[in-house]
Each structure stands twice: as C-alpha cells, then as structure tokens.
Design a protein around this motif. Structure first.
Motif, PDB file in Angstrom:
ATOM      1  N   GLY A 128       0.731  -1.267   0.083  1.00 45.61           N
ATOM      2  CA  GLY A 128      -0.168   0.099  -0.033  1.00 45.61           C
ATOM      3  C   GLY A 128       0.984   1.265  -0.121  1.00 45.61           C
ATOM      4  O   GLY A 128       0.452   2.294   0.356  1.00 45.61           O
ATOM      5  N   GLY A 129       1.984   1.042  -0.487  1.00 43.26           N
ATOM      6  CA  GLY A 129       2.861   2.230  -0.634  1.00 43.26           C
ATOM      7  C   GLY A 129       3.929   2.562   0.825  1.00 43.26           C
ATOM      8  O   GLY A 129       4.663   3.300   0.886  1.00 43.26           O
ATOM      9  N   HIS A 130       3.815   1.367   1.616  1.00 41.72           N
ATOM     10  CA  HIS A 130       4.428   1.463   2.910  1.00 41.72           C
ATOM     11  C   HIS A 130       6.266   1.506   2.731  1.00 41.72           C
ATOM     12  O   HIS A 130       6.924   1.870   3.245  1.00 41.72           O
ATOM     13  N   VAL A 131       6.416   0.486   1.750  1.00 47.21           N
ATOM     14  CA  VAL A 131       7.796  -0.128   1.544  1.00 47.21           C
ATOM     15  C   VAL A 131       8.048  -0.353   0.041  1.00 47.21           C
ATOM     16  O   VAL A 131       7.086  -0.886  -0.512  1.00 47.21           O
ATOM     17  N   VAL A 132       9.161   0.025  -0.136  1.00 52.77           N
ATOM     18  CA  VAL A 132       9.730  -0.636  -1.572  1.00 52.77           C
ATOM     19  C   VAL A 132      11.029  -1.280  -1.433  1.00 52.77           C
ATOM     20  O   VAL A 132      11.869  -0.945  -0.530  1.00 52.77           O
ATOM     21  N   ALA A 133      11.379  -2.612  -1.933  1.00 50.70           N
ATOM     22  CA  ALA A 133      12.622  -3.126  -1.895  1.00 50.70           C
ATOM     23  C   ALA A 133      12.896  -3.540  -3.359  1.00 50.70           C
ATOM     24  O   ALA A 133      12.104  -3.856  -3.867  1.00 50.70           O
ATOM     25  N   SER A 134      14.275  -3.279  -3.780  1.00 48.10           N
ATOM     26  CA  SER A 134      14.620  -3.499  -5.103  1.00 48.10           C
ATOM     27  C   SER A 134      15.823  -4.347  -4.913  1.00 48.10           C
ATOM     28  O   SER A 134      16.872  -3.970  -4.089  1.00 48.10           O
ATOM     29  N   HIS A 135      16.035  -5.136  -5.981  1.00 50.18           N
ATOM     30  CA  HIS A 135      17.406  -5.968  -6.291  1.00 50.18           C
ATOM     31  C   HIS A 135      17.882  -5.280  -7.394  1.00 50.18           C
ATOM     32  O   HIS A 135      17.434  -5.170  -8.350  1.00 50.18           O
ATOM     33  N   ILE A 136      19.178  -4.499  -7.081  1.00 47.95           N
ATOM     34  CA  ILE A 136      19.868  -3.606  -7.999  1.00 47.95           C
ATOM     35  C   ILE A 136      21.039  -4.202  -8.574  1.00 47.95           C
ATOM     36  O   ILE A 136      21.921  -4.800  -7.381  1.00 47.95           O
ATOM     37  N   ARG A 137      21.454  -4.296  -9.661  1.00 49.84           N
ATOM     38  CA  ARG A 137      22.846  -4.489 -10.081  1.00 49.84           C
ATOM     39  C   ARG A 137      23.361  -3.392 -11.045  1.00 49.84           C
ATOM     40  O   ARG A 137      22.639  -2.924 -11.654  1.00 49.84           O
ATOM     41  N   VAL A 138      24.638  -3.387 -11.113  1.00 54.20           N
ATOM     42  CA  VAL A 138      25.464  -2.668 -12.013  1.00 54.20           C
ATOM     43  C   VAL A 138      26.272  -3.505 -12.757  1.00 54.20           C
ATOM     44  O   VAL A 138      27.403  -3.987 -12.427  1.00 54.20           O
ATOM     45  N   PRO A 139      25.996  -4.026 -13.939  1.00 53.86           N
ATOM     46  CA  PRO A 139      26.776  -4.782 -14.622  1.00 53.86           C
ATOM     47  C   PRO A 139      28.092  -4.460 -15.382  1.00 53.86           C
ATOM     48  O   PRO A 139      28.736  -5.421 -15.818  1.00 53.86           O
ATOM     49  N   ASP A 140      28.256  -3.222 -15.502  1.00 55.62           N
ATOM     50  CA  ASP A 140      29.835  -2.855 -15.960  1.00 55.62           C
ATOM     51  C   ASP A 140      30.658  -2.303 -15.079  1.00 55.62           C
ATOM     52  O   ASP A 140      30.124  -1.707 -13.863  1.00 55.62           O
ATOM     53  N   ALA A 141      31.987  -2.806 -15.001  1.00 55.17           N
ATOM     54  CA  ALA A 141      32.744  -2.333 -14.148  1.00 55.17           C
ATOM     55  C   ALA A 141      33.170  -0.820 -14.423  1.00 55.17           C
ATOM     56  O   ALA A 141      33.153  -0.369 -15.561  1.00 55.17           O
ATOM     57  N   GLY A 142      33.734  -0.100 -13.395  1.00 60.39           N
ATOM     58  CA  GLY A 142      34.177   1.288 -13.676  1.00 60.39           C
ATOM     59  C   GLY A 142      33.219   2.379 -12.962  1.00 60.39           C
ATOM     60  O   GLY A 142      32.465   2.016 -12.181  1.00 60.39           O
ATOM     61  N   ALA A 143      33.499   3.500 -13.566  1.00 60.41           N
ATOM     62  CA  ALA A 143      32.697   4.732 -13.068  1.00 60.41           C
ATOM     63  C   ALA A 143      31.175   4.503 -13.134  1.00 60.41           C
ATOM     64  O   ALA A 143      30.830   3.927 -14.520  1.00 60.41           O
ATOM     65  N   VAL A 144      30.391   5.072 -12.338  1.00 58.18           N
ATOM     66  CA  VAL A 144      28.884   5.166 -12.589  1.00 58.18           C
ATOM     67  C   VAL A 144      28.491   6.411 -12.729  1.00 58.18           C
ATOM     68  O   VAL A 144      28.991   7.401 -12.066  1.00 58.18           O
ATOM     69  N   PRO A 145      27.720   6.670 -13.767  1.00 58.63           N
ATOM     70  CA  PRO A 145      27.301   8.038 -14.039  1.00 58.63           C
ATOM     71  C   PRO A 145      26.336   8.746 -13.081  1.00 58.63           C
ATOM     72  O   PRO A 145      25.181   8.965 -13.378  1.00 58.63           O
ATOM     73  N   ASP A 146      26.687   8.846 -11.775  1.00 59.18           N
ATOM     74  CA  ASP A 146      25.841   9.352 -10.754  1.00 59.18           C
ATOM     75  C   ASP A 146      26.119  10.808 -10.414  1.00 59.18           C
ATOM     76  O   ASP A 146      27.274  11.369 -10.742  1.00 59.18           O
ATOM     77  N   ASP A 147      25.409  11.492  -9.721  1.00 65.29           N
ATOM     78  CA  ASP A 147      25.430  12.887  -9.240  1.00 65.29           C
ATOM     79  C   ASP A 147      25.035  12.793  -7.912  1.00 65.29           C
ATOM     80  O   ASP A 147      24.591  11.835  -7.102  1.00 65.29           O
ATOM     81  N   VAL A 148      25.763  13.819  -6.982  1.00 66.37           N
ATOM     82  CA  VAL A 148      25.332  14.111  -5.756  1.00 66.37           C
ATOM     83  C   VAL A 148      23.873  14.342  -5.548  1.00 66.37           C
ATOM     84  O   VAL A 148      23.337  15.135  -6.269  1.00 66.37           O
ATOM     85  N   HIS A 149      23.465  13.277  -4.655  1.00 63.53           N
ATOM     86  CA  HIS A 149      21.845  13.331  -4.342  1.00 63.53           C
ATOM     87  C   HIS A 149      21.472  13.081  -3.173  1.00 63.53           C
ATOM     88  O   HIS A 149      22.150  12.670  -2.315  1.00 63.53           O
TER      89      HIS A 149
END
Length: 331
Positions: A128-149
């Motif tokens: 009902g919107g109380h919780v989300v759970a995610s299985h997350i993967r990053v398949p490539d080695a090296g830098a991740v194109p992320d920003d400060v957030h």
C-alpha cells in the motif's frame, strides 16, 4: 550551461499578463522592450525566469508555485498557474497481504533505472505504499554516471549481495568500498554519490515510503571538508553494519529499521512480527516459506514480505538457507 535560460510563453495581452505574474504570482519584472510599445517582457522569481513574447504562438503552459493553499489561476495569456502547498513526506500504513517474488530468470526481469542501474521489484503492491525493496545490479565495471543526490525518505538501507561499490557520503570522510555481506544505513536526506563498481555488483535496497523523491544537489562537492561521523539526519546516523553485527543499524536508526544476516537450518524458523513489516531475501541456499497454511519454495535471490501481524516459518530444504532479514517499524 553558459548564459541565462528562460521559459518562453505567449505574451499577449502583454500589459495584463505582466501585471498578473507580478501582482498575483509574485515575480519580479526584469526587463521590457521597446519602451514605447512593449512586446517582450522578462520576469523572474522562485528560481524561474519567464520571457513573455507577444509574437509567440506556442502552448501557454503550466507553472507550479509553492503556496500556503492550493488553487489554480489562469493568466490573461492563458498560462495556468498551479499554486500548491509543499508536499510533506507521508508514510502510508502497511496494507495488503504477504508476497513472494521468485529469483530472476532472465534479463527481462530487470528494468533500467536511475544512473543506468538495473532494478528488480521485490515487493509487489509495495504494501500500500509503505515500503519498496529493489534488487539492484550494475553490470559494468568502472565509473557509475551518478550525481550528488539525496532521498526524501523515512528509512533506507542497502545490503551488498555481491561485488563491491565505491561510495562517498556527506560528513563521513573519504570515499570507501561497501563489500559483500555489509549493510549500510542511509539516513534520510544525507547527500551521497555512487562512484564506481567492480562489474559484479548486486545490492538489495529497502526504503520507506515506497513513493519518495530523489533530489540532486549540484552545489555540494563530496567528500565534504568537515568530518561529522556522529551527525544525526532526522534522528538517524550513518553506519555500515558488518555481517556478524545485528545491532548497529537498529541502534543508529533509533529502532526504526533493523537488519541481520541469519542462517536457517531444516528446523522451522519463525518469521513475522505483530508490529513490524518483515522482509527476507535469500542470499544462499534454498528453503520453504509457510504462511497461513500455504508453503512456497524459496531459492537464492527470492524475496518474501510479510505485513505486521502476519507470521510464518522459514526452513532450509537443502542444508543451510542464508537470508537477509529486515524489520521495519510501522510508525
């Protein structure tokens, strides 16, 4: 981006539209031309810069403005101005029944999310919107194109299932690696950034509420120059919990969320709680979950979620079943 950026809207009738944005919306008039017969005016306010052009024939658009009460105004040029109160973080009460999500069978079980990371939903209906759970993967080695957030949440943790990820957090010192078996409490609104991964990275992220904003902070550089490892963010502290420690996250979150990696043998192990959401993710092995008389097979990377008051048992069916268990408060 160099120079100023402006949103161009139809301007006619110009005098009346300028007066509306200045007097009703509270924007400041910056320029107008030509003086003897104006056709273009520029106003700004609330981080928005608007160019009203009497010759422009495009869509009049929609402008949203934070205000004390909700209302919709219409400018003389046709632009709708939606005034609305700032959205407060709401954590819905858990609603729904227990769920089981099987292990992924192919790449089609994953969807691409933020910063190119691949996501798999582990809580259908999200209680009902109380919780989300995610299985997350990053398949490539090296830098991740992320920003400060940062995330506007009530509770959030990350468990490293496999591989390594390099992260940096506000006030917590230089970048570090989160490795397999470690669990991180990410306090509400702490600024952070994913820097790189080893190409094998898989994590499980559990967050409440399910619907929340991720906001960027481009003006902050990480790591921050000052060190405040004990700083409280909405009453919670950043901590990395080791696999042999079941108490660090519960203590740092004020009891709001707890995590443990537990090993289960063939004897039935009770799960579920009267006043907590319980989430389990199978790290290794296989087993059977029994709830309300129904038994469901659990394999590596399967997940199960039980709402408050729902209890059952979990047992291994072949040796030892190792699971991540997360318990989340309902208040």
């Amino acid at each position: 981006m160099k120079g100023r950026a402006e949103v161009v809207l139809p301007g006619a009738p110009l005098a009346e539209t300028v007066a509306f944005f200045r007097d009703r919306v509270g924007m400041r008039l910056c320029s107008i031309r030509p003086a003897d017969a104006p056709v273009v005016a520029v106003l700004e306010g609330g981080g928005l810069r608007v160019r009203l052009d009497a010759a422009h024939r495009g869509d009049p658009g929609l402008v949203q403005v934070e205000a004390e009460r909700d209302e919709v105004l219409v400018a003389p040029n046709g632009t709708q101005v939606r005034r609305c109160a700032p959205t407060a973080l709401m954590v819905p009460e858990p609603a729904g029944t227990w769920t089981v999500v099987d292990a992924p069978k192919s790449d089609r079980d994953w969807t691409e999310g933020r910063a190119g990371m691949l996501y798999r939903d582990l809580v259908p209906g999200r209680l009902g919107g109380h919780v989300v759970a995610s299985h997350i993967r990053v398949p490539d080695a090296g830098a991740v194109p992320d920003d400060v957030h940062y995330h506007d949440v009530a509770a959030q943790l990350i468990h490293c299932v496999r591989g390594r990820v390099r992260l940096v957090y506000e006030d917590q010192g230089p970048a570090f690696e989160l490795c397999e078996g470690q669990t991180l409490l990410q306090p509400p609104r702490i600024r952070h950034r994913v820097l790189s991964s080893d190409g094998r990275l898989e994590v499980v992220e559990v967050t409440s509420p399910a619907e929340h904003e991720t906001l960027l902070d481009p003006d902050l550089s990480l790591p921050t120059s000052d060190l405040h490892p004990g700083r409280a963010f909405s009453g919670q502290r950043f901590v990395v919990q080791q696999q042999d420690d079941d108490e660090a996250i519960a203590g740092a979150s004020g009891g709001h969320i707890a995590a443990a990696v537990i090993q289960i043998d063939e004897a039935p192990h009770p799960i579920g709680a009267a006043d907590r959401v319980e989430f389990v993710f199978a790290l290794r092995g296989s087993g059977a979950l029994t709830v309300e008389g129904a038994s469901t097979a659990i394999a590596q990377h399967s997940a199960a979620t039980l709402p408050p008051g729902c209890t059952g048992t979990l047992r291994a069916t072949d040796g030892v079943l190792t699971v991540l268990r997360v318990r989340l408060a309902t208040d």
